[in-house]
Design an enzyme around this catalytic site. Structure first.
Site, PDB file in Angstrom:
ATOM      1  CD  GLU A  47      63.409  -3.196  21.149  1.00 56.71           C
ATOM      2  OE1 GLU A  47      63.525  -4.368  21.589  1.00 56.71           O
ATOM      3  OE2 GLU A  47      64.361  -2.542  20.704  1.00 56.71           O
ATOM      4  NE  ARG A 104      42.371   7.977   5.950  1.00 62.60           N
ATOM      5  CZ  ARG A 104      42.017   8.519   7.095  1.00 62.60           C
ATOM      6  NH1 ARG A 104      41.175   9.541   7.112  1.00 62.60           N
ATOM      7  NH2 ARG A 104      42.489   8.060   8.241  1.00 62.60           N
ATOM      8  CG  HIS A 138      40.530   5.427   0.861  1.00 60.55           C
ATOM      9  ND1 HIS A 138      39.379   5.982   1.379  1.00 60.55           N
ATOM     10  CD2 HIS A 138      41.167   6.441   0.207  1.00 60.55           C
ATOM     11  CE1 HIS A 138      39.322   7.263   1.075  1.00 60.55           C
ATOM     12  NE2 HIS A 138      40.394   7.564   0.360  1.00 60.55           N
ATOM     13  CG  ASP A 178      34.378  11.461  -2.735  1.00 61.48           C
ATOM     14  OD1 ASP A 178      34.291  10.535  -3.553  1.00 61.48           O
ATOM     15  OD2 ASP A 178      34.906  11.325  -1.614  1.00 61.48           O
ATOM     16  CE  LYS A 202      35.295  14.730  -0.510  1.00 63.74           C
ATOM     17  NZ  LYS A 202      35.265  13.860   0.671  1.00 63.74           N
TER      18      LYS A 202
END
Length: 327
Positions: A47, A104, A138, A178, A202
């Site tokens: 902790e 993500r 992202h 991409d 891709k």
């Protein structure tokens, strides 16, 4: 007239977790202040304990922590820091996230999956955060996950200036790894004198993380120095495959530019063995000595950008003005 009148003074205080103290030190120096001294350690059962060593009552607190590996540990420490400052009566708490953990996982790819990026925003709001400052999320939609102001900083000016100064005399092409990052590639093209755009088509198996297949290059790259731009390099597989595809399509060389150098597992060795001429990243995350020792990896500091954003927020200025109205 009743009551007591006082002219209040704003007090900026910068706090750092233990994930990336070097960056926090750079940021505080650029602001002309020092990091607030704190105590932090783990108990025997792992902790985390945290305490601020001086009064923070009424201050404008900026709490900086990058979510490096081990990600969950540093996120928990970050939340505990925010909670401590809330309970110590800080007037406003701004969470500074050079790298936003779980970014993500911003949508559901399949049924019964979480949206962990949203959960992260909820956790910080519950802990007591009033505002977030993040660097190159992202996806931009993550700004909407937090119920409060979010300042989305971009490393683009820092990265593109380096590329322009070093390779500006060559025939360039800006390549997105991409189709989803074409808008970012367009901004790169604008800063590199209108260099033509291309992207890598891709495919990715959503059941196998960190793996994708670069199918083909869409756009003209033959005879050009290709600037391959992305928000992060994790295991390095995707970016190295993209570089191979560009060289196979006739590119003269490939320069990789990415904001977040996660560099998990075999990433550094993959980059060392790759066809990339240079890999330009920032220090939003700690960079290992192994990576820094690699001649083709160039690390640029994000501290001037973060410190400028903190100053703008503290002085009620404009963060958007730092990016020509694009942020």
């Amino acid at each position: 007239m009743t009551g007591i009148l006082r002219t209040t003074q704003k007090n900026l205080m910068v706090f750092s977790g233990r994930a990336h103290p070097d960056l926090a030190q750079e940021v505080s120096q650029a602001l002309g202040t020092e990091l607030v001294p704190t105590d932090a350690y783990e108990f025997a059962n792992s902790e985390i304990y945290f305490r601020v060593d001086e009064s923070v009552r009424g201050c404008d607190a900026f709490v900086l922590q990058s979510h490096a590996a081990p990600v969950n540990e540093w996120i928990m420490e970050h939340l505990i820091m925010v909670d401590a400052l809330k309970r110590a009566s800080a007037k406003r708490i701004t969470v500074v996230l050079p790298f936003y953990g779980y970014a993500r996982q911003d949508k559901k790819h399949r049924g019964r999956e979480p949206i962990s990026a949203r959960l992260m925003a909820d956790l910080f709001k519950t802990a007591g955060a009033d505002r977030l400052i993040a660097v190159d999320l992202h996806t931009s939609q993550i700004q909407g996950f937090f119920d409060g102001p979010v300042d989305h900083l971009m490393a683009l000016p820092i990265l593109s200036s380096h590329v322009r100064d070093k390779y500006g005399t060559e025939d360039l092409a800006v390549v997105s790894p991409d189709a989803g990052r074409i808008k970012v590639a367009e901004q790169w093209s604008h800063r590199l004198g209108g260099a033509p755009l291309a992207f890598i088509h891709k495919t990715r198996d959503i059941t196998r993380p960190n793996q994708s297949v670069a199918n083909r290059v869409v756009g003209e790259v033959a005879g050009r120095t290709c600037v391959l731009v992305d928000d992060m390099i994790d295991s390095g597989g995707t970016i190295c495959q993209a570089a191979d595809a560009l060289m196979a399509d006739g590119a003269s060389s490939v320069v990789v530019a990415a904001t977040h150098a996660i560099f998990s597992g075999p990433a550094v060795q993959r980059l060392a063995d790759s066809v990339a001429r240079e890999v330009v990243v920032t220090n939003t995350l700690p960079i290992s000595q192994e990576a820094r020792a690699l001649p083709k990896i160039t690390v640029l500091s994000i501290a001037p950008l973060v410190s400028q954003a903190i100053r703008q927020v503290f002085e009620d200025g404009s963060v958007t003005s730092m990016f020509d109205g694009q942020a």
